[in-house]
Design a protein around this motif. Structure first.
Motif, PDB file in Angstrom:
ATOM      1  N   SER A 169       0.684 103.175 -80.617  1.00 45.09           N
ATOM      2  CA  SER A 169       1.761 102.433 -81.271  1.00 45.09           C
ATOM      3  C   SER A 169       1.611 102.506 -82.794  1.00 45.09           C
ATOM      4  CB  SER A 169       1.763 100.983 -80.764  1.00 45.09           C
ATOM      5  OG  SER A 169       2.818 100.233 -81.308  1.00 45.09           O
TER       6      SER A 169
ATOM      7  N   ILE B  24      13.824 101.668 -83.677  1.00 45.37           N
ATOM      8  CA  ILE B  24      12.593 100.940 -83.342  1.00 45.37           C
ATOM      9  C   ILE B  24      12.929  99.456 -83.332  1.00 45.37           C
ATOM     10  CG2 ILE B  24      10.205 100.478 -84.025  1.00 45.37           C
ATOM     11  CD1 ILE B  24      10.391 103.095 -85.726  1.00 45.37           C
ATOM     12  N   VAL B  25      12.565  98.767 -82.271  1.00 47.22           N
ATOM     13  CA  VAL B  25      12.814  97.326 -82.202  1.00 47.22           C
ATOM     14  C   VAL B  25      12.061  96.615 -83.327  1.00 47.22           C
ATOM     15  CG1 VAL B  25      12.305  95.247 -80.852  1.00 47.22           C
ATOM     16  CG2 VAL B  25      13.347  97.221 -79.752  1.00 47.22           C
TER      17      VAL B  25
ATOM     18  N   LEU C  10       9.965  94.172 -84.285  1.00 48.21           N
ATOM     19  CA  LEU C  10       9.030  93.219 -83.686  1.00 48.21           C
ATOM     20  C   LEU C  10       8.787  92.010 -84.578  1.00 48.21           C
ATOM     21  CD1 LEU C  10       6.401  95.665 -82.152  1.00 48.21           C
ATOM     22  CD2 LEU C  10       8.075  94.283 -80.915  1.00 48.21           C
TER      23      LEU C  10
ATOM     24  N   HIS D 199       5.797  88.695 -77.940  1.00 47.70           N
ATOM     25  CA  HIS D 199       5.491  90.124 -78.058  1.00 47.70           C
ATOM     26  C   HIS D 199       5.058  90.764 -76.743  1.00 47.70           C
ATOM     27  CE1 HIS D 199       5.084  90.946 -82.651  1.00 47.70           C
ATOM     28  NE2 HIS D 199       6.172  90.272 -82.356  1.00 47.70           N
TER      29      HIS D 199
ATOM     30  N   TRP E 229       7.725  92.314 -74.719  1.00 45.63           N
ATOM     31  CA  TRP E 229       8.281  93.557 -75.254  1.00 45.63           C
ATOM     32  C   TRP E 229       7.309  94.723 -75.101  1.00 45.63           C
ATOM     33  CZ3 TRP E 229      13.145  94.466 -77.054  1.00 45.63           C
ATOM     34  CH2 TRP E 229      13.969  93.342 -77.230  1.00 45.63           C
ATOM     35  N   LEU E 230       6.019  94.431 -75.136  1.00 52.55           N
ATOM     36  CA  LEU E 230       5.013  95.482 -75.172  1.00 52.55           C
ATOM     37  C   LEU E 230       4.620  95.996 -73.796  1.00 52.55           C
ATOM     38  CD1 LEU E 230       2.645  93.973 -77.898  1.00 52.55           C
ATOM     39  CD2 LEU E 230       4.468  95.663 -78.227  1.00 52.55           C
TER      40      LEU E 230
ATOM     41  N   ASP F 158       9.477 101.831 -71.886  1.00 57.21           N
ATOM     42  CA  ASP F 158       9.195 101.359 -73.253  1.00 57.21           C
ATOM     43  C   ASP F 158      10.446 100.710 -73.833  1.00 57.21           C
ATOM     44  OD1 ASP F 158       8.577 101.086 -76.004  1.00 57.21           O
ATOM     45  OD2 ASP F 158       7.242 102.820 -75.930  1.00 57.21           O
ATOM     46  N   ARG F 159      10.339  99.428 -74.201  1.00 59.26           N
ATOM     47  CA  ARG F 159      11.468  98.688 -74.768  1.00 59.26           C
ATOM     48  C   ARG F 159      11.441  98.667 -76.292  1.00 59.26           C
ATOM     49  NH1 ARG F 159      11.509  92.866 -72.837  1.00 59.26           N
ATOM     50  NH2 ARG F 159      13.646  92.931 -73.631  1.00 59.26           N
ATOM     51  N   VAL F 160      10.356  99.117 -76.893  1.00 58.98           N
ATOM     52  CA  VAL F 160      10.224  99.101 -78.353  1.00 58.98           C
ATOM     53  C   VAL F 160      10.721 100.421 -78.939  1.00 58.98           C
ATOM     54  CG1 VAL F 160       8.620  98.877 -80.298  1.00 58.98           C
ATOM     55  CG2 VAL F 160       8.293  97.479 -78.239  1.00 58.98           C
TER      56      VAL F 160
ATOM     57  N   HIS G 182       5.730  99.838 -73.589  1.00 58.75           N
ATOM     58  CA  HIS G 182       5.301 100.364 -74.880  1.00 58.75           C
ATOM     59  C   HIS G 182       3.800 100.563 -74.931  1.00 58.75           C
ATOM     60  CE1 HIS G 182       5.493 101.237 -79.107  1.00 58.75           C
ATOM     61  NE2 HIS G 182       4.740 100.206 -79.412  1.00 58.75           N
TER      62      HIS G 182
END
Length: 271
Positions: free
Chosen positions: A104, A142-143, A145, A153, A156-157, A219-221, A247
């Motif tokens: 990441s 890119i989300v 964060l 977090h 999302w991760l 992957d959501r990010v 992610h």
């Protein structure tokens, strides 16, 4: 560059001084050297993927300035700044033919290092990496964060439901303080522009070592299509998409992540 070493057997870590900054470096395992660059929440030696990784490689995992037990970042304000620090760190540790693995935020850092100098690298692995802007200024790739509360977090991760709802109330004061410090430093280096460098995408063609991209299918990010743009930008890069992983593919599917990395490094083309 001076290097002063103090051992911490409880954590299998030591402190080295690089460019005047006390830097925590965790080491474990034997074999080929693998330099592990941690994600935005820092390095956790108890993470599920670390032990199997150390069964296959000599893992060297520094904590970036401002993270873990490393000193503060001083005048460094960007991942570009950090990349030069890491080039000095690799020289201080005399790393040669190292496998560089970035997770990441750590993938962003690894790429910034690789576009500058790969003389100490044998191969590169970027897992769910951030850091490059391929589209126009009005398209978010890119989300953000930093717009998400820290306690959200994990949702999302991770794709693994067991990892999406950690017990923050059960954390020790030391661990909670370190997590907050890591998040603050992540914000320092990734805040503006949000989680990318304006020019990195134009420099990825400079990466001349074998490169593997590992992406979580969920992957959501940074979605898989974003990872494909990295693959197109890095000459000869390979890409593996791992199902049932978000992610943090290294955390959601540690066995598959480590196995894929081992297979990539040990392929006949790279022996």
């Amino acid at each position: 560059m001076s290097t002063h070493v103090a051992h911490d057997p409880a954590h299998r870590a030591r402190q080295i001084q690089v460019c005047g900054i006390d830097t925590e470096v965790w080491e474990g395992g034997t074999g080929r050297t693998l330099l592990l660059l941690h994600p935005g929440d820092g390095f956790d030696p108890d993470a599920a993927f670390v032990a199997p990784l150390a069964e296959r490689f000599r893992v060297v995992a520094p904590s970036c300035p401002g993270f873990g037990r490393s000193g503060g970042p001083g005048a460094m304000k960007s991942v570009d700044d950090l990349s030069y620090f890491y080039l000095d760190l690799m020289e201080a540790l005399d790393l040669k033919d190292a496998i560089i693995v970035g997770l990441s935020f750590g993938g962003w850092l690894a790429a910034e290092i690789a576009v500058k100098n790969t003389s100490r690298m044998a191969a590169l692995c970027l897992a769910g990496t951030l850091g490059a802007k391929f589209g126009d200024p009005m398209t978010r790739e890119i989300v953000d964060l930093f717009s998400v509360p820290l306690y959200q977090h994990p949702q999302w991760l991770h794709h693994d439901e067991k990892l999406r709802h950690p017990d923050y109330a059960g954390l020790s004061d030391e661990t909670a303080t370190m997590l907050a410090r890591n998040h603050g430093s992540f914000g320092l280096f990734g805040w503006s522009p949000t989680l990318h460098s304006r020019h990195l995408h134009q420099r990825l063609h400079r990466i001349k070592v074998p490169t593997l991209l590992v992406w979580g299918a969920q992957d959501r990010v940074v979605p898989v299509d974003y990872g494909r743009k990295w693959q197109q930008a890095i000459p000869g890069a390979e890409m593996l998409v791992v199902e049932d992983a978000g992610h943090y593919v290294h955390a959601d599917q540690p066995g598959r992540f480590v196995g894929a990395l081992e297979q990539f490094v040990n392929s006949p083309a790279r022996r």
